[in-house]
Structure formats: C-alpha cells, structure tokens
Write an enzyme that holds these catalytic residues in place. Structure first.
Site, PDB file in Angstrom:
ATOM      1  N   ASP A 166       0.821  -1.209   0.000  1.00 35.06           N
ATOM      2  CA  ASP A 166       0.000   0.000   0.000  1.00 35.06           C
ATOM      3  C   ASP A 166       0.857   1.263   0.000  1.00 35.06           C
ATOM      4  O   ASP A 166       0.503   2.264  -0.612  1.00 35.06           O
ATOM      5  CB  ASP A 166      -0.912   0.020   1.227  1.00 35.06           C
ATOM      6  CG  ASP A 166      -2.049  -0.979   1.123  1.00 35.06           C
ATOM      7  OD1 ASP A 166      -1.769  -2.159   0.843  1.00 35.06           O
ATOM      8  OD2 ASP A 166      -3.211  -0.587   1.309  1.00 35.06           O
TER       9      ASP A 166
ATOM     10  N   ASP B 172      -1.958  -5.076   4.315  1.00 29.32           N
ATOM     11  CA  ASP B 172      -3.298  -4.508   4.315  1.00 29.32           C
ATOM     12  C   ASP B 172      -4.384  -5.321   3.605  1.00 29.32           C
ATOM     13  O   ASP B 172      -5.425  -5.597   4.168  1.00 29.32           O
ATOM     14  CB  ASP B 172      -3.254  -3.111   3.691  1.00 29.32           C
ATOM     15  CG  ASP B 172      -2.360  -2.164   4.450  1.00 29.32           C
ATOM     16  OD1 ASP B 172      -1.233  -2.563   4.773  1.00 29.32           O
ATOM     17  OD2 ASP B 172      -2.753  -1.026   4.705  1.00 29.32           O
ATOM     18  N   LYS B 173      -4.189  -5.677   2.350  1.00 29.45           N
ATOM     19  CA  LYS B 173      -5.227  -6.411   1.613  1.00 29.45           C
ATOM     20  C   LYS B 173      -4.919  -7.908   1.574  1.00 29.45           C
ATOM     21  O   LYS B 173      -5.800  -8.712   1.249  1.00 29.45           O
ATOM     22  CB  LYS B 173      -5.355  -5.871   0.184  1.00 29.45           C
ATOM     23  CG  LYS B 173      -5.503  -4.365   0.103  1.00 29.45           C
ATOM     24  CD  LYS B 173      -6.610  -3.843   0.990  1.00 29.45           C
ATOM     25  CE  LYS B 173      -6.596  -2.332   1.104  1.00 29.45           C
ATOM     26  NZ  LYS B 173      -5.458  -1.761   1.796  1.00 29.45           N
TER      27      LYS B 173
ATOM     28  N   CYS C 209       4.102  -2.175   8.929  1.00 28.11           N
ATOM     29  CA  CYS C 209       4.461  -0.856   9.458  1.00 28.11           C
ATOM     30  C   CYS C 209       4.182  -0.748  10.955  1.00 28.11           C
ATOM     31  O   CYS C 209       3.209  -1.319  11.459  1.00 28.11           O
ATOM     32  CB  CYS C 209       3.710   0.230   8.709  1.00 28.11           C
ATOM     33  SG  CYS C 209       4.092   0.267   6.944  1.00 28.11           S
TER      34      CYS C 209
ATOM     35  N   GLU D 268      -6.852   5.112  -1.160  1.00 29.57           N
ATOM     36  CA  GLU D 268      -6.693   5.768   0.135  1.00 29.57           C
ATOM     37  C   GLU D 268      -6.318   7.234  -0.061  1.00 29.57           C
ATOM     38  O   GLU D 268      -5.431   7.556  -0.857  1.00 29.57           O
ATOM     39  CB  GLU D 268      -5.590   5.083   0.953  1.00 29.57           C
ATOM     40  CG  GLU D 268      -5.964   3.714   1.442  1.00 29.57           C
ATOM     41  CD  GLU D 268      -4.866   3.077   2.262  1.00 29.57           C
ATOM     42  OE1 GLU D 268      -5.161   2.078   2.936  1.00 29.57           O
ATOM     43  OE2 GLU D 268      -3.717   3.558   2.229  1.00 29.57           O
TER      44      GLU D 268
ATOM     45  N   SER E 107      -5.879   5.532   5.075  1.00 25.96           N
ATOM     46  CA  SER E 107      -4.914   4.630   5.690  1.00 25.96           C
ATOM     47  C   SER E 107      -5.170   4.581   7.181  1.00 25.96           C
ATOM     48  O   SER E 107      -5.640   5.557   7.776  1.00 25.96           O
ATOM     49  CB  SER E 107      -3.493   5.128   5.418  1.00 25.96           C
ATOM     50  OG  SER E 107      -2.570   4.496   6.267  1.00 25.96           O
TER      51      SER E 107
END
Length: 558
Positions: free
Chosen positions: A80, A122-123, A194, A447, A473
């Site tokens: 991302d 994320d995904k 992250c 985002e 985000s």
C-alpha cells in the site's frame, strides 16, 4: 472419513497424481500424511512480506514434526505504501479479491487438506481470511509481525509514514531537506508490517480476535525469535486441526465477527477493518444490513481501552509488550462472545485462561472501567450526505473536532486535492471533499493518505476536515470521514456538493449532514451526468463493473 488429499492419491485410479508428486521429490511415506498448503505472500516489494520466506521454513518444520506434508505456494500482495499517490493505488483494494480467489483456486485445484495463511499486510490478510471463510477447510493464519519503531521524530518513534508528514512540514518551512533525508534513512529500521496501528496490523489483530491465529500471534514483532516459534507451533497445530476436523466454518462465524468488531473499536484500529469485515461476512452469507446494525451497536457500546500510533505515541512493539490482543480481550471478556471457537480447539475464554497476564506496569491498555473514551474507536455515520452509511475514526480525532462544520472545497479525484493542499488553497474551516474515488469510480477505492498527511504537516489537521467516497490509511489522523455510500459515480449525494456548501460532521450524533435543501439537491440531480469509467480494459475494468458499495464491503459481486 477420508481426507481430501487421500481421495486424489488413491491407487490405481490416481497413480498419475502420485507420479506428479514423486516428480517433485515426495515419496509414499510423505503422501500418506495430511497435505497442508502454505499460502505464502512473500515478495521483495513489501516490508511485511520480505521475511516470510524464512517464516515459511518454520511453518514447514512444525507441519513435518506433527506428521504432515507441507506444500508451499505463492500469493500476490502489493505494498500500500509503494502504491500511494499514483495509479498503482487503484489496484490495491481489488487485489484483495484476487488473493481470495488465488488461495481458493490453489486449495481446491490440489484438494489440499488444510492451509496455513502466511501474510501481514493490508489487503493480503483480509483476502486470505475471505478465502478461508469461503473454503471451509482447516486453516490458520500466521502473521509476519510488525516492524520496530524508527528514530524519534515529532516527539515519538518515527514510522514510514512520518516521511509524508515531513513533506508537509518541509513545504511550510518547519524542517529542511537535510532533516527529511535523515528521516528517510531512519524511520523504517527493518522488516515487518508498518510499526503503527494501520490496516495491516489491525487486520492481524482482528484475525486473532476471530480465533484464526494462535493466542498472541498478531503483534509479535517480525524480528523477535518468538515470531519463529509461533510459526512452528502454528505448523504443528494445523495438522491437528485436520485430525480434529476443525474447519473454518466452526471459527469464522457471527460471533467471530462480533468479537473482531469489539476489538477493533476497543483498540481504535483502522477504518478499513470495517470494510474487510463486511467482505468476510459476505463469504459466510451475512448481509450488509445485519452487519451494519452490529457494527453500529458495537461502536456505540465499546469503550476505547487502548491507544496506539497514530492515536498515541506508542507503537506496535509497545502494544505487544503491554500484552497485546490477549490482554485487550481479557479486559473485554464480559463484552465478548467468550465461547466462540478458535484455531486452538478451545474457546476464547479457555485460551485466555492459558495466556500469561500482561505486566502490571504498562500504560497502553487501560482497565475497562477507566477507558480513554466511553465509545469505540470506529464509528458509522449516516445522514443525507451518506444514506447507506460512512466510516470515521473518533480515536484518531481530537475531542474538540468530534463536531465540525465547514465549507466545502470539492475535488473530483485525489490528485487535484493534493495539489490544492500543497499550493495553500485549503484554509481553516474548509471541508475538503474528494469524490469519484469509490469502488467503482476510483476504481478501486484509493486511500486519501497523502491528503491527510499533507494537511497534518501543514498545520491544518485541527482546523479542517476531509470527506470522501474513497478510503483512508490506518495511520491517518485529523478529522476525516470515508467510505461515503452511495459513491459519487453511482449518483450519491457526494456528487452533488458544490464549493461553499456547509457540511457538518457530528460523531456523537453519528451523523454527516449536507446543509442544502432537498429541492436544490433535486435540481442538481437533473444536471448531473454519470462519468465514463476510468478503466476500460483489464482487471480494473472488470472490478469497476462488479464491485459492490463500500457499505457492502467493496468486494466483487459475481
């Protein structure tokens, strides 16, 4: 009962299949064992994935020790962060459906007995969970673990997104280029998802809350030896899940989604968590109206008991050392569906009895009776500007901004808004409206990460707001509302806003209001023209035609 793999490895009918495995070095002894897939999202493009090659070896060790046959396959997964601010972001959310389809395809094509889901970002995580729900085979999720915090910047340990905030600071003269260059070198000290509580870590935490990981697995930092030990234990456990016939249909249930929503709100996780829970719920046949009612109720009734970056200075390592998700769930236990089944074969309550209590001296997680807020960290708003609902994150918004009214500044896309922000066009009292960024219109529901970071860096986070039919985000803070549904491309009210219109965000009342008379809105509808799709070929074209509303999870309806 015959295992799935046994059916396609019987002699003589399936000797051809046995020959295929033998051509890769497997033998009769190994093929007599449960065949366990390892869906590995390893790549050299994603910090949260680059360590997964080694972690897969640990999973294989556990599978072998428990008497299973491990077979690893690759799964795509974009970063991302690397996709921010350009056309690549159009592909990030749609990749979730590709990942789910990819895992489903590999497990079904090869009739695997079970699957270990190895990912962090994320995904990737929700895509894997969607596949697990859809497949209803034994499955366990193994997170790769979060990154450690970086050098101190802006009075806290830096993370990768600190650079984006610093760009805004550079534009207004708060820092110089040399400081920005230093930050670039020091904000990301190593691998892992992250170090803030963004969508990646949120989804790992929700996977644990749903019972799809071993207890405590979500937040072990990527570089800790305990991360490897957890992977080995997960490998052992998946083999036993096959013998116990513990399929995901017994784990990913309404109760699991309820518990996930409870933990999401209690910890102030990413707004994207709601989007992904809708999509996972759809895989087990739960309608969006039922989920909306559940999420709204949970958000109103759940106290916020943990605060982590971007809502506080604590990073994910701090959260882990404070006891992580087991400690959060221990304190939330009276509010949870405590008898929900988990991948351990035990209930949530039984798991918590076996987990070591958190240190007495820690500041990240508060007692249930002394929360940061009396309501949850994520809220569903409704009103004439978003009839199907939208999402905001009270835990990342300062209390004095929980009610905000301002004048609209409208932009038909992220790029135009970012340009205006950096050019100094946006002033205190403005509500930045970014539209045509929804699932169909984006396409891909990008985002609005940079826009919020630029506002923060330029000192406007406490005097402006941003609303969009796109997403945010998990690291964003300031006053923001996303997932506005219906989206602009579908003719939603957000398409009818004009510069200067008054807009009110009222989190306590759970409302988003456009102060324009209905007669005037009807007049504007008569002149509104639906834009042509931005994607005319390839994968994005297919997604833009089949994507559902954000209020239904923005997944493809086939």
């Amino acid at each position: 009962m015959t295992r799935r793999s046994e059916k396609i490895l019987q002699r003589p009918e399936f000797s051809f299949n046995r020959a295929i495995y033998k051509s890769m070095g497997f033998d009769d002894v190994t093929m007599a064992r449960p065949v366990i897939g390892i869906a590995n999202s390893y790549s050299e493009l994603v910090p949260g994935s680059i360590s997964l090659r080694e972690l897969a070896k640990a999973v294989k060790r556990g599978i072998s020790e428990a008497g299973g046959m491990a077979v690893e396959f690759g799964v795509i997964g974009g970063c991302d962060g690397l996709a921010q601010g350009h056309d690549g972001m159009h592909y990030i959310l749609p990749a979730r459906d590709l990942i789910a389809n990819d895992v489903e395809t590999m497990v079904q094509t090869h009739q695997l007995d079970a699957v270990v889901l190895l990912g962090s970002c994320d995904k990737i995580v929700p895509g894997m969970l969607m596949a697990a729900a859809r497949l209803d085979v034994p499955a366990i999720f193994v997170p790769g673990g979060p990154m450690l915090g970086g050098a101190e910047f802006d009075d806290r340990a830096a993370d990768l997104t600190s650079v984006s905030e610093a760009i805004g600071m550079l534009k207004v003269g708060r820092i110089d280029q040399e400081k920005l260059d230093e930050l670039e070198e020091s904000c990301g000290p190593g691998c892992g998802s992250c170090s803030f509580y963004g969508t990646a870590n949120t989804m790992c935490c929700l996977a644990e809350a749903m019972g799809m990981t071993l207890p405590g697995a979500a937040l072990i930092p990527a570089v800790y030896a305990e991360r490897t030990r957890c992977a080995v234990r997960s490998g052992r456990r998946i083999v036993n899940m096959v013998h116990e016939k513990l399929n995901t249909g017994k784990i990913i249930t309404r109760d699991a989604l309820f518990n996930a929503a409870r933990v999401l709100n209690a910890t102030g996780g990413s707004t994207n968590g709601i989007l992904h829970l809708y999509a996972i719920g759809a895989e087990i046949g739960i309608g969006s109206d039922e989920l909306t009612a559940m999420f709204d109720q949970v958000g109103r009734e759940t106290p916020l008991i943990a605060k982590v970056n971007p809502a506080a200075s604590y990073n994910m390592e701090d959260f882990y050392l404070a006891g992580g998700i087991p400690e959060v769930m221990r304190r939330l236990l009276p509010l949870l569906r405590a008898d929900a089944m988990t991948a351990t074969g035990l209930s949530i309550a039984e798991n918590l009895e076996l987990v070591r209590p958190a240190p007495a001296e820690q500041k990240v997680i508060r007692p249930l009776a002394d929360p940061y807020m009396n309501f949850g960290g994520v809220a569903i708003l409704q009103g004439n500007l978003s009839p199907e609902g939208c999402i905001t994150k009270p835990s990342a918004i300062i209390p004095e901004m929980h009610v905000f009214s301002g004048r609209a500044r409208c932009y038909d896309g992220e790029e135009a808004a970012n340009e205006a922000i950096l050019a100094g066009v946006i002033q205190p009292g403005d509500v930045v409206v970014i539209r045509y960024e929804g699932p169909k219109g984006g396409p891909g529901m990008r985002e609005m990460y940079n826009a919020m970071k630029f506002l923060y860096g330029m000192g406007l986070a406490k005097t402006t707001a941003l609303i969009t039919d796109g997403r945010f985000s998990g690291t964003n803070n300031g006053c923001f509302v996303g997932h506005i549904s219906p989206e602009a491309t579908e003719g939603g009210p957000i398409a009818l806003i004009e510069d200067g219109d008054q807009i009110t965000i009222d989190i306590p009342k759970r409302s988003l209001t456009l102060h324009v008379q209905e007669a005037e809105l009807n007049r504007r509808r008569q002149t509104w023209v639906k834009p042509q799709s931005k994607a005319t070929r390839g994968w994005l074209s297919l997604y833009s035609r089949l994507a559902t509303s954000a209020s239904k999870g923005a997944s493809m309806k086939i």
